[in-house]
Design a protein around this motif. Structure first.
Motif, PDB file in Angstrom:
ATOM      1  N   GLU A  47       5.199   1.070  14.474  1.00  0.00           N
ATOM      2  CA  GLU A  47       5.783   1.076  13.127  1.00  0.00           C
ATOM      3  C   GLU A  47       5.683  -0.298  12.474  1.00  0.00           C
ATOM      4  O   GLU A  47       5.375  -0.416  11.281  1.00  0.00           O
ATOM      5  CB  GLU A  47       7.237   1.526  13.182  1.00  0.00           C
ATOM      6  CG  GLU A  47       7.952   1.551  11.835  1.00  0.00           C
ATOM      7  CD  GLU A  47       7.278   2.449  10.802  1.00  0.00           C
ATOM      8  OE1 GLU A  47       7.467   2.190   9.593  1.00  0.00           O
ATOM      9  OE2 GLU A  47       6.553   3.387  11.188  1.00  0.00           O
ATOM     10  N   ALA A  48       5.927  -1.349  13.248  1.00  0.00           N
ATOM     11  CA  ALA A  48       5.798  -2.704  12.699  1.00  0.00           C
ATOM     12  C   ALA A  48       4.365  -2.973  12.258  1.00  0.00           C
ATOM     13  O   ALA A  48       4.128  -3.575  11.202  1.00  0.00           O
ATOM     14  CB  ALA A  48       6.233  -3.735  13.740  1.00  0.00           C
TER      15      ALA A  48
ATOM     16  N   GLN B  40      -5.122   2.252  23.746  1.00  0.00           N
ATOM     17  CA  GLN B  40      -5.012   2.495  25.187  1.00  0.00           C
ATOM     18  C   GLN B  40      -3.751   3.279  25.545  1.00  0.00           C
ATOM     19  O   GLN B  40      -3.473   3.512  26.719  1.00  0.00           O
ATOM     20  CB  GLN B  40      -5.043   1.168  25.940  1.00  0.00           C
ATOM     21  CG  GLN B  40      -6.355   0.415  25.786  1.00  0.00           C
ATOM     22  CD  GLN B  40      -6.370  -0.916  26.534  1.00  0.00           C
ATOM     23  OE1 GLN B  40      -5.512  -1.184  27.381  1.00  0.00           O
ATOM     24  NE2 GLN B  40      -7.338  -1.761  26.226  1.00  0.00           N
ATOM     25  N   GLY B  41      -2.993   3.682  24.517  1.00  0.00           N
ATOM     26  CA  GLY B  41      -1.779   4.455  24.745  1.00  0.00           C
ATOM     27  C   GLY B  41      -0.641   3.659  25.331  1.00  0.00           C
ATOM     28  O   GLY B  41       0.266   4.230  25.957  1.00  0.00           O
ATOM     29  N   LYS B  42      -0.630   2.329  25.126  1.00  0.00           N
ATOM     30  CA  LYS B  42       0.371   1.470  25.756  1.00  0.00           C
ATOM     31  C   LYS B  42       1.293   0.776  24.751  1.00  0.00           C
ATOM     32  O   LYS B  42       2.131  -0.037  25.150  1.00  0.00           O
ATOM     33  CB  LYS B  42      -0.324   0.433  26.631  1.00  0.00           C
ATOM     34  CG  LYS B  42      -1.095   1.067  27.789  1.00  0.00           C
ATOM     35  CD  LYS B  42      -1.797   0.038  28.641  1.00  0.00           C
ATOM     36  CE  LYS B  42      -2.545   0.712  29.791  1.00  0.00           C
ATOM     37  NZ  LYS B  42      -3.277  -0.262  30.629  1.00  0.00           N
ATOM     38  N   ALA B  43       1.153   1.087  23.471  1.00  0.00           N
ATOM     39  CA  ALA B  43       2.019   0.471  22.452  1.00  0.00           C
ATOM     40  C   ALA B  43       3.244   1.345  22.225  1.00  0.00           C
ATOM     41  O   ALA B  43       3.124   2.566  22.122  1.00  0.00           O
ATOM     42  CB  ALA B  43       1.257   0.294  21.149  1.00  0.00           C
ATOM     43  N   ASP B  44       4.429   0.716  22.165  1.00  0.00           N
ATOM     44  CA  ASP B  44       5.636   1.509  21.938  1.00  0.00           C
ATOM     45  C   ASP B  44       5.817   1.802  20.448  1.00  0.00           C
ATOM     46  O   ASP B  44       5.140   1.230  19.592  1.00  0.00           O
ATOM     47  CB  ASP B  44       6.876   0.822  22.522  1.00  0.00           C
ATOM     48  CG  ASP B  44       7.171  -0.536  21.886  1.00  0.00           C
ATOM     49  OD1 ASP B  44       6.966  -0.689  20.658  1.00  0.00           O
ATOM     50  OD2 ASP B  44       7.613  -1.446  22.602  1.00  0.00           O
TER      51      ASP B  44
ATOM     52  N   ILE C 272       3.032  -3.982   8.407  1.00  0.00           N
ATOM     53  CA  ILE C 272       2.305  -5.223   8.113  1.00  0.00           C
ATOM     54  C   ILE C 272       0.905  -4.929   7.598  1.00  0.00           C
ATOM     55  O   ILE C 272       0.470  -5.471   6.569  1.00  0.00           O
ATOM     56  CB  ILE C 272       2.245  -6.127   9.364  1.00  0.00           C
ATOM     57  CG1 ILE C 272       3.645  -6.640   9.719  1.00  0.00           C
ATOM     58  CG2 ILE C 272       1.303  -7.309   9.114  1.00  0.00           C
ATOM     59  CD1 ILE C 272       4.273  -7.545   8.684  1.00  0.00           C
ATOM     60  N   MET C 273       0.172  -4.059   8.288  1.00  0.00           N
ATOM     61  CA  MET C 273      -1.202  -3.771   7.866  1.00  0.00           C
ATOM     62  C   MET C 273      -1.242  -2.966   6.573  1.00  0.00           C
ATOM     63  O   MET C 273      -2.180  -3.088   5.781  1.00  0.00           O
ATOM     64  CB  MET C 273      -1.941  -3.020   8.979  1.00  0.00           C
ATOM     65  CG  MET C 273      -2.243  -3.873  10.192  1.00  0.00           C
ATOM     66  SD  MET C 273      -3.253  -3.024  11.439  1.00  0.00           S
ATOM     67  CE  MET C 273      -2.049  -1.898  12.144  1.00  0.00           C
ATOM     68  N   GLY C 274      -0.228  -2.131   6.348  1.00  0.00           N
ATOM     69  CA  GLY C 274      -0.194  -1.331   5.126  1.00  0.00           C
ATOM     70  C   GLY C 274       0.344  -2.079   3.925  1.00  0.00           C
ATOM     71  O   GLY C 274       0.324  -1.550   2.800  1.00  0.00           O
ATOM     72  N   ARG C 275       0.818  -3.307   4.142  1.00  0.00           N
ATOM     73  CA  ARG C 275       1.368  -4.108   3.043  1.00  0.00           C
ATOM     74  C   ARG C 275       0.235  -4.756   2.253  1.00  0.00           C
ATOM     75  O   ARG C 275      -0.661  -5.404   2.800  1.00  0.00           O
ATOM     76  CB  ARG C 275       2.300  -5.177   3.619  1.00  0.00           C
ATOM     77  CG  ARG C 275       2.829  -6.154   2.578  1.00  0.00           C
ATOM     78  CD  ARG C 275       3.863  -7.103   3.168  1.00  0.00           C
ATOM     79  NE  ARG C 275       4.170  -8.159   2.234  1.00  0.00           N
ATOM     80  CZ  ARG C 275       4.924  -8.021   1.152  1.00  0.00           C
ATOM     81  NH1 ARG C 275       5.456  -6.852   0.869  1.00  0.00           N
ATOM     82  NH2 ARG C 275       5.166  -9.035   0.354  1.00  0.00           N
ATOM     83  N   LEU C 276       0.285  -4.611   0.948  1.00  0.00           N
ATOM     84  CA  LEU C 276      -0.728  -5.227   0.094  1.00  0.00           C
ATOM     85  C   LEU C 276      -0.562  -6.743   0.061  1.00  0.00           C
ATOM     86  O   LEU C 276       0.548  -7.267   0.205  1.00  0.00           O
ATOM     87  CB  LEU C 276      -0.618  -4.699  -1.334  1.00  0.00           C
ATOM     88  CG  LEU C 276      -0.774  -3.204  -1.569  1.00  0.00           C
ATOM     89  CD1 LEU C 276      -0.775  -2.909  -3.059  1.00  0.00           C
ATOM     90  CD2 LEU C 276      -2.039  -2.658  -0.917  1.00  0.00           C
ATOM     91  N   ASN C 277      -1.666  -7.422  -0.191  1.00  0.00           N
ATOM     92  CA  ASN C 277      -1.617  -8.871  -0.423  1.00  0.00           C
ATOM     93  C   ASN C 277      -1.449  -9.202  -1.906  1.00  0.00           C
ATOM     94  O   ASN C 277      -1.717 -10.335  -2.327  1.00  0.00           O
ATOM     95  CB  ASN C 277      -2.888  -9.532   0.122  1.00  0.00           C
ATOM     96  CG  ASN C 277      -2.816  -9.758   1.621  1.00  0.00           C
ATOM     97  OD1 ASN C 277      -1.761 -10.115   2.149  1.00  0.00           O
ATOM     98  ND2 ASN C 277      -3.921  -9.537   2.316  1.00  0.00           N
ATOM     99  N   ARG C 278      -0.983  -8.229  -2.669  1.00  0.00           N
ATOM    100  CA  ARG C 278      -0.813  -8.437  -4.109  1.00  0.00           C
ATOM    101  C   ARG C 278       0.169  -9.567  -4.404  1.00  0.00           C
ATOM    102  O   ARG C 278      -0.144 -10.487  -5.181  1.00  0.00           O
ATOM    103  CB  ARG C 278      -0.332  -7.145  -4.770  1.00  0.00           C
ATOM    104  CG  ARG C 278      -0.059  -7.290  -6.247  1.00  0.00           C
ATOM    105  CD  ARG C 278       0.326  -5.976  -6.896  1.00  0.00           C
ATOM    106  NE  ARG C 278       0.540  -6.130  -8.326  1.00  0.00           N
ATOM    107  CZ  ARG C 278       0.689  -5.123  -9.182  1.00  0.00           C
ATOM    108  NH1 ARG C 278       0.652  -3.868  -8.749  1.00  0.00           N
ATOM    109  NH2 ARG C 278       0.867  -5.355 -10.474  1.00  0.00           N
TER     110      ARG C 278
ATOM    111  N   LEU D  44       3.581 -15.097  14.881  1.00  0.00           N
ATOM    112  CA  LEU D  44       3.184 -13.887  15.605  1.00  0.00           C
ATOM    113  C   LEU D  44       4.134 -12.753  15.241  1.00  0.00           C
ATOM    114  O   LEU D  44       5.351 -12.951  15.161  1.00  0.00           O
ATOM    115  CB  LEU D  44       3.210 -14.123  17.105  1.00  0.00           C
ATOM    116  CG  LEU D  44       2.039 -14.905  17.701  1.00  0.00           C
ATOM    117  CD1 LEU D  44       2.342 -15.313  19.130  1.00  0.00           C
ATOM    118  CD2 LEU D  44       0.776 -14.073  17.645  1.00  0.00           C
ATOM    119  N   LEU D  45       3.585 -11.585  15.013  1.00  0.00           N
ATOM    120  CA  LEU D  45       4.419 -10.405  14.799  1.00  0.00           C
ATOM    121  C   LEU D  45       5.245 -10.190  16.069  1.00  0.00           C
ATOM    122  O   LEU D  45       4.668  -9.998  17.141  1.00  0.00           O
ATOM    123  CB  LEU D  45       3.538  -9.190  14.512  1.00  0.00           C
ATOM    124  CG  LEU D  45       4.258  -7.881  14.210  1.00  0.00           C
ATOM    125  CD1 LEU D  45       5.053  -7.980  12.917  1.00  0.00           C
ATOM    126  CD2 LEU D  45       3.260  -6.733  14.139  1.00  0.00           C
ATOM    127  N   PRO D  46       6.580 -10.234  15.978  1.00  0.00           N
ATOM    128  CA  PRO D  46       7.390 -10.150  17.203  1.00  0.00           C
ATOM    129  C   PRO D  46       7.072  -8.935  18.062  1.00  0.00           C
ATOM    130  O   PRO D  46       7.002  -9.038  19.295  1.00  0.00           O
ATOM    131  CB  PRO D  46       8.824 -10.101  16.666  1.00  0.00           C
ATOM    132  CG  PRO D  46       8.759 -10.795  15.344  1.00  0.00           C
ATOM    133  CD  PRO D  46       7.413 -10.444  14.780  1.00  0.00           C
TER     134      PRO D  46
END
Length: 300
Positions: free
Chosen positions: A152-153, A143-147, A157-163, A209-211
């Motif tokens: 980046e956070a 929605q274009g509302k995330a800073d 988190i999403m790009g981090r592997l669960n390895r 929760l992700l801060p």
């Protein structure tokens, strides 16, 4: 209801196979590719397996977007697979008006060491490796509302592997595990309890929760999938009146490349949490437990 299919081909080895494909959840093509790969790999990690190979699938409007974003998507996926020691063995592409990308991943595990999502035992503690709130964050982004700090956070988190989380759960004798994705924490915990024939208890105040996502959780940036999760919960899950609205949203929030939910013997809980945090899952924590009786899932 396990996270991947398992086919034994020797007495001491089985193939673990899964596939995940979806449209972009972030704007940056490199991070989209990396997140898609990390998400696909998670189903293998959740079963205690080691990824071996992956083939990619891409739907892409080459004539309108050109080749540069496509190269970035593939580079992101390749870097995630490199971190997983998993070979990119090829792929397939089709022309489409909407971008979609994902991977089919094959892993290997000893048949006697498979970590199913149905193996939890009464008394096991539930440990979550990654924070929640990713669905609200990505909805705000769309929605274009995330800073920028939140974006980046979310990438990290999403790009981090669960390895490392998978390796830690194996070191500490996990009885069951699943990765938290489209059904949210509530839905995937319900599946774990249903498979084990037990009752799961989640403590809302313990939810990590992700801060950077907290403002979007509080402002209820929920997507259609999260709302469907809540509709399901109202029929099957008991939620205490004292549970706050942000906690309720976090419970139902659709996650992309979320963490592992691990059922571990109570005596190993603190060791597991410490191990997870030492290897980069800094918000890993105990969120609940398995008990022998009661509603399939209870939120306190």
């Amino acid at each position: 209801m396990d996270d991947a299919g398992v086919v034994a081909f020797r007495d001491d080895a089985a193939l673990v196979q899964t596939i995940d494909v979806f449209p972009p959840v972030v704007d940056d093509p490199y991070w989209f590719g990396r997140i898609a790969a990390a998400n696909a790999l998670s189903d293998v990690y959740a079963m205690g397996a080691r990824p071996l190979t992956a083939v990619n699938f891409v739907a892409y409007p080459l004539d309108t977007l050109g080749g540069e974003p496509l190269q970035a998507i593939l580079n992101g996926a390749f870097d995630a697979l490199k971190d997983a020691d998993c070979a990119m063995a090829g792929g397939h592409s089709i022309a489409d008006t909407e971008v979609k990308f994902g991977l089919a991943v094959t892993g290997v595990v000893h048949p006697d060491r498979i970590v199913k999502n149905s193996g939890a035992r009464a008394g096991d503690q539930l440990v979550l490796s990654k924070p929640l709130g990713l669905g609200c964050l990505t909805t705000a982004l769309k929605q274009g509302k995330a800073d920028e700090a939140a974006i980046e956070a979310g990438h990290q988190i999403m790009g981090r592997l669960n390895r490392s989380a998978a390796e830690a759960m194996l070191r500490h004798g996990a009885h069951a595990a699943t990765d938290i994705t489209g059904f949210g924490l509530s839905g995937h915990t319900f599946e774990m309890a249903e498979g084990a024939g037990l009752s799961a208890v989640i403590h809302a105040e313990a939810l990590p929760l992700l801060p950077e996502a907290l403002p979007y959780v509080r402002d209820t940036f929920t997507c259609g999938g999260s709302k469907r999760n809540q509709v399901f919960a109202e029929k099957h899950i008991e939620i205490a009146d004292s549970v706050s609205e942000p906690a309720r949203i976090a419970l139902f929030d659709v996650q992309t490349s979320g963490g592992l939910l691990i059922a571990v013997p109570a005596a190993r809980t603190e060791e597991l949490v410490a191990d997870l945090r030492a290897h980069g899952d800094t918000q890993a924590c105990r969120v609940g437990e398995m008990v022998s009786s009661g509603p399939r899932l209870k939120i306190l």
